[in-house]
Scaffold this motif. Structure first.
Motif, short mmCIF file in Angstrom:
data_model
loop_
_atom_site.label_atom_id
_atom_site.label_comp_id
_atom_site.label_asym_id
_atom_site.label_seq_id
_atom_site.Cartn_x
_atom_site.Cartn_y
_atom_site.Cartn_z
N ILE A 221 4.70 27.65 27.18
CA ILE A 221 4.45 26.38 27.88
C ILE A 221 5.76 25.72 28.34
O ILE A 221 5.94 24.51 28.22
CB ILE A 221 3.61 25.41 27.03
CG1 ILE A 221 4.29 25.08 25.69
CG2 ILE A 221 2.21 25.95 26.80
CD1 ILE A 221 3.62 23.94 24.92
N GLY A 222 6.69 26.54 28.84
CA GLY A 222 7.93 26.01 29.38
C GLY A 222 8.98 25.65 28.34
O GLY A 222 10.01 25.05 28.67
N GLU A 223 8.74 26.01 27.10
CA GLU A 223 9.69 25.68 26.03
C GLU A 223 10.15 26.94 25.30
O GLU A 223 9.45 27.96 25.29
CB GLU A 223 9.05 24.74 24.99
CG GLU A 223 8.60 23.40 25.54
CD GLU A 223 8.04 22.52 24.44
OE1 GLU A 223 8.62 22.49 23.33
OE2 GLU A 223 7.01 21.86 24.67
N GLN A 224 11.34 26.84 24.71
CA GLN A 224 11.84 27.86 23.79
C GLN A 224 12.12 27.15 22.46
O GLN A 224 13.26 26.85 22.13
CB GLN A 224 13.09 28.53 24.33
CG GLN A 224 12.84 29.41 25.55
CD GLN A 224 14.09 30.09 26.06
OE1 GLN A 224 15.09 29.42 26.36
NE2 GLN A 224 14.07 31.41 26.16
N PRO A 225 11.07 26.84 21.72
CA PRO A 225 11.20 25.96 20.56
C PRO A 225 12.02 26.55 19.42
O PRO A 225 12.00 27.76 19.17
CB PRO A 225 9.76 25.76 20.12
CG PRO A 225 9.06 26.99 20.57
CD PRO A 225 9.70 27.35 21.88
N VAL A 226 12.75 25.69 18.75
CA VAL A 226 13.44 26.03 17.51
C VAL A 226 12.56 25.57 16.35
O VAL A 226 12.09 24.42 16.33
CB VAL A 226 14.82 25.35 17.43
CG1 VAL A 226 15.43 25.54 16.04
CG2 VAL A 226 15.76 25.90 18.51
N ILE A 227 12.32 26.47 15.42
CA ILE A 227 11.44 26.16 14.29
C ILE A 227 12.25 26.27 13.00
O ILE A 227 12.70 27.35 12.62
CB ILE A 227 10.23 27.12 14.24
CG1 ILE A 227 9.55 27.19 15.62
CG2 ILE A 227 9.23 26.65 13.18
CD1 ILE A 227 8.44 28.21 15.71
N LEU A 228 12.41 25.15 12.33
CA LEU A 228 13.19 25.12 11.09
C LEU A 228 12.36 25.65 9.92
O LEU A 228 11.12 25.70 10.00
CB LEU A 228 13.64 23.69 10.80
CG LEU A 228 14.53 23.03 11.87
CD1 LEU A 228 14.81 21.57 11.49
CD2 LEU A 228 15.82 23.80 12.07
N PRO A 229 13.00 26.05 8.83
CA PRO A 229 12.25 26.52 7.67
C PRO A 229 11.23 25.47 7.21
O PRO A 229 11.50 24.26 7.24
CB PRO A 229 13.34 26.75 6.62
CG PRO A 229 14.56 27.06 7.42
CD PRO A 229 14.46 26.20 8.64
N SER A 230 10.06 25.95 6.83
CA SER A 230 8.96 25.10 6.33
C SER A 230 8.41 24.16 7.41
O SER A 230 7.75 23.17 7.09
CB SER A 230 9.41 24.28 5.11
OG SER A 230 9.84 25.14 4.07
N ASN A 231 8.68 24.48 8.67
CA ASN A 231 8.14 23.70 9.78
C ASN A 231 7.27 24.57 10.67
O ASN A 231 7.34 25.81 10.61
CB ASN A 231 9.27 23.08 10.60
CG ASN A 231 9.84 21.82 9.95
OD1 ASN A 231 9.44 20.71 10.29
ND2 ASN A 231 10.76 22.01 9.01
N SER A 232 6.47 23.90 11.51
CA SER A 232 5.56 24.62 12.40
C SER A 232 5.70 24.12 13.83
O SER A 232 6.17 23.00 14.08
CB SER A 232 4.11 24.43 11.94
OG SER A 232 3.89 24.96 10.66
#
Length: 284
Positions: A221-232
């Protein structure tokens, strides 16, 4: 085995002109007689007459099994069409027609092998007749093995969990034109101890005729998300299909961002169904 010959006439009335489109489709089913007349809010009327035929009455067991399997697609297409016509009848306040369509759907569900076996299986489970439930489940496997795939999936790769769920969008689908629309939601949970970034996506979309299409793209959806530990990270998207059922699967290309030069890796998205009927097989 008997078959149903369905003759379909569609009349579309818009501001400019009337247009009539005849069509015909034949699919296997049990004894059935259905007559539907619906009018939707766009002044489209649909008259369908289905009649039973004995031309396959002498078919042997193996031939019947093959025809049952090959006709699942056509039966589901008809079922999805009837459901949409009922919704349109309700929207146009044609409640008498909606009631007729409701009764026709109920009759169809009772006679459609997979739906009938599903109902029997649920009843057997509710009454703790687990041997019978297993028997019905096995019969569904024989008739339509691809129906065992659920509209959701859950897979974990290197601590990255991907959950998927699809839903049929009836209001944006047009069964008469072979257009079916599905929305799906993805939830990516980082259960590892390192932050990751989603770089690319790859989908394999397969319709009921086993025709597959590969789709690649940058991020989601146009993003390259960063996902931290224990996050969604969650997002929703959609997928059009030319058949009332199919499946999606794929993978996300990711990399750890806590160390320079980290190699990318692929995180699997397990297969999940795209189905106008929803989950046919439920956990027992």
């Amino acid at each position: 085995m008997q078959s149903v010959s369905l003759k379909l006439f569609v009349e579309l009335n818009n501001v400019e002109s009337w247009r009539t489109t005849p069509g015909r489709v034949t699919f296997g089913a049990g004894d059935c007689s259905v007559r539907l007349n619906g009018v939707n809010k766009w002044k489209r009327s649909c008259r369908m007459i289905a009649r039973a035929s004995d031309r396959d009455a002498g078919a042997g067991p193996e031939s019947q099994s093959e025809q049952n399997t090959s006709s699942v697609f056509e039966r589901n297409q008809f079922y999805a069409l009837m459901k949409q016509q009922m919704e349109l009848a309700v929207m146009s306040e044609n409640y008498e027609e909606a009631a007729r369509l409701r009764d026709s759907l109920k009759l169809f569900e009772e006679e459609e092998p997979v739906l009938r076996l599903q109902a029997l299986m649920k009843e057997a489970v509710a009454n703790e007749r687990f041997e019978d439930a297993a028997k019905y489940r096995n019969q569904i496997k024989e008739i339509a093995p691809h129906y065992l795939l659920k509209c959701s999936s859950d897979a974990t790769t290197l601590g990255i969990r991907v959950q998927a769920r699809s839903v049929y969008i009836e209001g944006r689908s047009q069964p008469l034109r072979g257009q079916y629309f599905y929305a799906y939601r993805i939830r990516i949970t980082n259960n590892s101890n390192r932050p990751v970034q989603l770089l690319k996506r790859h989908w394999i979309i397969t319709n009921a005729n086993e025709k597959s299409e590969d789709v690649w793209g940058i991020g989601v959806i146009g993003e390259q998300p960063v996902i931290l530990p224990s996050n969604s990270f969650e997002y929703s998207s959609a997928c059009p299909l030319t058949t009332p059922s199919g499946r999606m699967e794929g993978d996300f290309e990711m990399k750890y961002i806590d160390k320079v030069g980290s190699k990318t890796f692929n995180v699997a998205v397990a297969p999940f169904a795209l189905s106008a009927l929803g989950d046919v097989i439920e956990d027992t």
